[in-house]
Design a protein around this motif. Structure first.
Motif, PDB file in Angstrom:
ATOM      1  N   LEU A 143       0.828  -1.206   0.000  1.00 25.15           N
ATOM      2  CA  LEU A 143       0.000   0.000   0.000  1.00 25.15           C
ATOM      3  C   LEU A 143       0.862   1.255   0.000  1.00 25.15           C
ATOM      4  O   LEU A 143       1.988   1.239   0.504  1.00 25.15           O
ATOM      5  N   VAL A 144       0.337   2.305  -0.557  1.00 27.19           N
ATOM      6  CA  VAL A 144       0.966   3.617  -0.396  1.00 27.19           C
ATOM      7  C   VAL A 144       0.003   4.442   0.458  1.00 27.19           C
ATOM      8  O   VAL A 144      -1.191   4.520   0.148  1.00 27.19           O
ATOM      9  N   ILE A 145       0.534   4.995   1.552  1.00 32.99           N
ATOM     10  CA  ILE A 145      -0.308   5.772   2.459  1.00 32.99           C
ATOM     11  C   ILE A 145       0.134   7.233   2.368  1.00 32.99           C
ATOM     12  O   ILE A 145       1.326   7.541   2.463  1.00 32.99           O
ATOM     13  N   LYS A 146      -0.837   8.100   2.146  1.00 34.90           N
ATOM     14  CA  LYS A 146      -0.499   9.512   1.907  1.00 34.90           C
ATOM     15  C   LYS A 146      -1.364  10.403   2.782  1.00 34.90           C
ATOM     16  O   LYS A 146      -2.536  10.086   3.018  1.00 34.90           O
ATOM     17  N   THR A 147      -0.816  11.525   3.230  1.00 42.64           N
ATOM     18  CA  THR A 147      -1.665  12.498   3.908  1.00 42.64           C
ATOM     19  C   THR A 147      -2.606  13.084   2.850  1.00 42.64           C
ATOM     20  O   THR A 147      -2.215  13.270   1.703  1.00 42.64           O
ATOM     21  N   ARG A 148      -3.859  13.326   3.262  1.00 40.48           N
ATOM     22  CA  ARG A 148      -4.818  13.850   2.276  1.00 40.48           C
ATOM     23  C   ARG A 148      -4.377  15.210   1.756  1.00 40.48           C
ATOM     24  O   ARG A 148      -4.571  15.535   0.599  1.00 40.48           O
ATOM     25  N   ARG A 149      -3.737  15.994   2.633  1.00 44.46           N
ATOM     26  CA  ARG A 149      -3.308  17.337   2.219  1.00 44.46           C
ATOM     27  C   ARG A 149      -1.822  17.528   2.493  1.00 44.46           C
ATOM     28  O   ARG A 149      -1.193  16.768   3.201  1.00 44.46           O
ATOM     29  N   PHE A 150      -1.264  18.597   1.938  1.00 49.80           N
ATOM     30  CA  PHE A 150       0.085  19.106   2.229  1.00 49.80           C
ATOM     31  C   PHE A 150       1.235  18.221   1.740  1.00 49.80           C
ATOM     32  O   PHE A 150       2.367  18.408   2.160  1.00 49.80           O
ATOM     33  N   LEU A 182      -5.861  10.535   6.284  1.00 54.53           N
ATOM     34  CA  LEU A 182      -4.962   9.841   5.362  1.00 54.53           C
ATOM     35  C   LEU A 182      -5.738   9.225   4.218  1.00 54.53           C
ATOM     36  O   LEU A 182      -6.924   8.935   4.336  1.00 54.53           O
ATOM     37  N   LEU A 183      -5.026   9.003   3.129  1.00 54.14           N
ATOM     38  CA  LEU A 183      -5.592   8.281   2.007  1.00 54.14           C
ATOM     39  C   LEU A 183      -4.714   7.051   1.766  1.00 54.14           C
ATOM     40  O   LEU A 183      -3.491   7.172   1.682  1.00 54.14           O
ATOM     41  N   VAL A 184      -5.341   5.911   1.724  1.00 53.43           N
ATOM     42  CA  VAL A 184      -4.594   4.673   1.517  1.00 53.43           C
ATOM     43  C   VAL A 184      -4.903   4.188   0.117  1.00 53.43           C
ATOM     44  O   VAL A 184      -6.074   4.140  -0.275  1.00 53.43           O
ATOM     45  N   GLU A 185      -3.877   3.834  -0.636  1.00 57.73           N
ATOM     46  CA  GLU A 185      -4.161   3.317  -1.971  1.00 57.73           C
ATOM     47  C   GLU A 185      -3.276   2.136  -2.297  1.00 57.73           C
ATOM     48  O   GLU A 185      -2.211   1.960  -1.705  1.00 57.73           O
ATOM     49  N   GLU A 186      -3.733   1.318  -3.203  1.00 54.18           N
ATOM     50  CA  GLU A 186      -2.917   0.174  -3.597  1.00 54.18           C
ATOM     51  C   GLU A 186      -1.667   0.699  -4.299  1.00 54.18           C
ATOM     52  O   GLU A 186      -1.709   1.702  -5.010  1.00 54.18           O
ATOM     53  N   MET A 187      -0.548   0.014  -4.049  1.00 54.63           N
ATOM     54  CA  MET A 187       0.680   0.361  -4.763  1.00 54.63           C
ATOM     55  C   MET A 187       0.630  -0.406  -6.068  1.00 54.63           C
ATOM     56  O   MET A 187       0.465  -1.622  -6.059  1.00 54.63           O
ATOM     57  N   ILE A 188       0.738   0.312  -7.172  1.00 50.63           N
ATOM     58  CA  ILE A 188       0.536  -0.375  -8.443  1.00 50.63           C
ATOM     59  C   ILE A 188       1.835  -0.432  -9.253  1.00 50.63           C
ATOM     60  O   ILE A 188       2.666   0.465  -9.174  1.00 50.63           O
ATOM     61  N   PRO A 189       1.995  -1.499 -10.026  1.00 50.98           N
ATOM     62  CA  PRO A 189       3.158  -1.558 -10.904  1.00 50.98           C
ATOM     63  C   PRO A 189       2.898  -0.678 -12.118  1.00 50.98           C
ATOM     64  O   PRO A 189       1.761  -0.589 -12.569  1.00 50.98           O
TER      65      PRO A 189
END
Ligand SMILES: Nc1ncnc2c1ncn2[C@@H]1O[C@H](COP(=O)(O)OP(=O)(O)OP(=O)(O)O)[C@@H](O)[C@H]1O
Ligand SMILES: [Mg+2]
Length: 387
Positions: A143-150, A182-189
């Motif tokens: 997974l790639v986890i990102k802050t929604r902002r900033f 946070l926004l969690v998304e699948e890490m994609i190739p």
């Protein structure tokens, strides 16, 4: 006091970094005067624009500043939308605060992609540890986890390949203390990263630059090159998605849309409602560059041609300025420095290369690269060889 006709148009830019500097420089030949609102001292834009030092949160001063100009634009996303909304009550803000609201929040971006049927990574928005665990179960690792902002330049992000890394990512990104979500998304190739830089004028006219291939290292863009003689279906997907986004938001100005490309299929990653680093090559490699076209859109003038001129690319100077004489001696090199203090990981300039053919471009890239230790030139050359 509004600008008189003889004085030309006056554009206010919120933010005085290198993008503000290049916008202001692009305005000079057209007699478009730029004025900047910026909280920092001595911003890069100060060489070409009068700067007012004030915090972005100070709506009263921002409104007083905006009332001296014909239209207001912005050069980065992390400014309070409230300030822009307050300005927009009396002075046109282009792109509109709505474009900013969507682009500064990864969740709103993903929702917009979904609404328009634009393919994106599978995602979940989370605000506590339990939700993060549930999202990981649902989406699966990695997974790639990102802050929604900033977030920018890969900051505010962490990768989790398993439950242990999920916990470290949670702590790294602020854990329970994080206010932004946070926004969690699948890490994609992906086979490559591409971006579409397009501009929409006040009349609704849209112009697209060629699709650009991008190479990142340590989360920071290092190299960009337009795809010439593109694989048509990929270019078409990018233009179609970008047109839908521009029209849905009623966007006026440049919009950058970043995609992952996987076997000829595009997956949208994020958007930026402004001139973009991956569009810097247009300064020397396109008929009218992204900076001029953005200003033309903001003041309501006709847009300029976006077609490429010669074979071009851009190489970012990150944390280092190579010997200027050596760079200038390279055939086809155009050096752009931002007047910023050199610090590790900081973008301090870029070199655009424009040559008459791919062989000449490759030679010039290799010459620049001899001054940039640590860069993987073979990855750069791959982007131009199959263009
Ligand atoms: N879901 C994903 N799968 C694989 N790689 C990813 C994913 N999300 C992000 N990345 C990688 O991390 C980089 C930075 O991510 P992203 O563009 O979302 O954030 P950013 O900090 O806004 O970056 P920038 O300011 O450079 O645009 C991407 O260019 C890509 O290389
Ligand atoms: Mg990005």
């Amino acid at each position: 006091m509004k600008a008189s006709q003889s004085r030309g148009e006056v554009v206010g830019i919120v933010g005085g970094g290198q993008l503000g500097r290049m916008l202001a420089l692009a305005g000079l030949p057209l007699s478009i005067e730029c004025r900047v609102l910026e909280p920092g001292d001595n911003p890069p834009a100060a060489v070409a624009a009068e700067c007012l030092k004030a915090p972005f949160e100070d709506a009263t001063r921002a409104i007083a500043w905006a009332n001296q100009v014909d239209a207001v634009t912005y050069e980065f996303e992390n400014i309070p939308t409230e300030t822009l909304e307050a300005i927009a009550a009396t002075v046109p803000v282009r792109p509109s605060p709505q474009s900013l609201r969507v682009s500064c929040d990864r969740m709103l971006e993903k929702q917009l992609f979904g609404k328009l049927g634009i393919d994106t990574t599978r995602w979940q928005s989370v605000s506590n540890w339990q939700e993060l665990q549930r999202a990981a179960d649902y989406l699966g690792f990695p997974l790639v986890i990102k802050t929604r902002r900033f977030g920018y330049d890969g900051k505010g992000q962490a990768i989790a390949r398993n439950h242990a890394e999920l916990e470290s990512a949670w702590l790294l990104l602020g854990g329970a203390a994080s206010k932004v979500g946070l926004l969690v998304e699948e890490m994609i190739p992906f086979t490559s990263e591409v971006s579409q830089i397009s501009v929409r004028g006040l009349s609704g006219e849209i112009r697209h630059y060629p699709l650009t291939r991008n190479v990142h290292r340590e989360g920071i863009l290092r190299f960009s090159a337009p795809v010439l003689g593109e694989v048509e279906s990929v270019g078409q997907q990018a233009r179609q998605s970008t047109t839908m986004l521009l029209e849905d938001m009623g966007h006026v100005g440049v919009l950058a849309v970043e995609f992952f490309e996987n076997q000829g299929h595009l997956i949208a990653n994020e958007i930026a409602p402004r001139v973009h680093n991956s569009g810097h090559w247009t300064q020397d490699g396109a008929d009218i560059c992204q900076f001029e076209n953005h200003l033309r859109a903001v003041v309501g003038w006709p847009l300029g041609a976006t077609h490429p001129v010669g074979h071009a690319c851009m190489i970012n100077l990150v944390g280092y300025i190579p010997p200027v004489w050596e760079i200038l001696a390279i055939e086809g090199a155009h050096l752009h420095l931002y007047g910023k203090e050199v610090r590790a990981g900081r973008k301090v300039g870029h070199v655009n290369l424009r040559c008459k053919g791919t062989a000449e471009l490759e030679k010039a890239i290799r010459q620049v690269a001899t001054h940039l230790p640590g860069e993987d030139v073979s990855r750069w050359l791959k982007q131009i060889s199959n263009s």
